[in-house]
Structure formats: structure tokens, C-alpha cells
Design a protein around this motif. Sequence first.
Motif: not given
Length: 211
Positions: A33, A26, A73, A69, A30
Motif C-alpha cells: 500500500d 501494482r 500483473y 504480484s 497491492e
Amino acid sequence: MIKAVLFDLDGTLLDTNDLIYDSFCRAFKEVLDIELPKEEITLLYGKPLKTSLIKYTDNEDLLENLINSYRNYNKVYHDNMCRPFEGVKELLLALKERAIKIGIVTSKRKELAKRGLELGELIGYMDVIISPEDTIKHKPEGDPALKACEMLGVLPKEAIMVGDSPYDILCGKNAGCLTCGVEYTALQLSELIKIKPSYLIKKPLDLLELI
């Protein structure tokens, strides 16, 4: 004589391998990319997050975004993807019955480490929990294991560090502890063997034979 066992947490006592993998995926997608092969991602397991992620960007803001990030998550899905490996509770109970002290030495933040132990009903077995908040230097340096030994009142040579990653084994070695790698690691087992732990076990309960 072994008087204390120091355990890594994720991948050693708690099966959070899918959670860690998904958290890395993730973050990379995010923020950068990109999609990385699983073999590359598993090599990042067991290290402090900044150490794992800094190789992918030299931009401080992007690095911070990657870390955030991952953590966001991980925190959201943690409780649904965290459970003890088979035999862990029985192992900890047997160690307590033998008056062996038990500590956690983890790269996971203390809040989430305690949460995972509570979910797995393991926290009551722990005499000390060492997380990145407790030492300036982290795995693979020996400081976290040394801190655990100090708090447990044992000499490093009287403790064994158990983990699923090379950083765990190096941490124990650098502290002067015996070391034990787990063959049920999600990492490439060959990477663990390269570090030459004192022992290898196939399942948690096998540790009792070493004690």
C-alpha cells in the motif's frame, strides 16, 4: 574481433518499459500500500526481482507476495505491452548476415522471455537464451554472460554485452566481455554512464558501426 553479441532483453531489444513500471506500481500498491516516485522505480529495472524488492521488506512472506504480484500483473498484460524497438529486426538480420552469433542474457524468466521474442518475431535470430534458470549467480555477476559465451563457443573477449541498465554492463564486465550501453534507456542515463561501458549507442542500428 567480435564474434558474438549478447543482448539484454527488456529495455534493450523489447520496449516493455511501461509494462515493467506498471507491474512495480501494482505490486507496491497491492502488497505494501505504497506509491513510489517514478525515478525510484526505474532504478529497479534490469535487476532480478528479489534483488529489486528485498530492500522494501525483510518479511519473507511479504517479499514473496511482492514478487508474485509483479509477475501476475506482468504476465496478464505482457502481450499487449511488448514490442521491439525501432531498428531491432534490421540489426539482428544484419548481424546474422555477418555471421555474428546472437544471445540473450536476461533476468526475465525463460518462459516469458521466449514469449516476448516470439511476439516481436525475434526468436529465430537467437542462438542462445540465458535466463535466471540457467545459472546460480545472476546479474551483475558475470556468470550469465560466461554461460552464454560457453554455449556459443566464443571467448568472453570476443563478445560484447549490450544493455540498458548498470547490471547489464557489470555482468559483461565481470565476464570479461566488451560492453555497450543504450542511450534510449528508461533509467537515468547518468547511472549507466557511471559504470563506464566500453561504448554507448543512441539507437539499435548504431551497434553495426562497432561490429
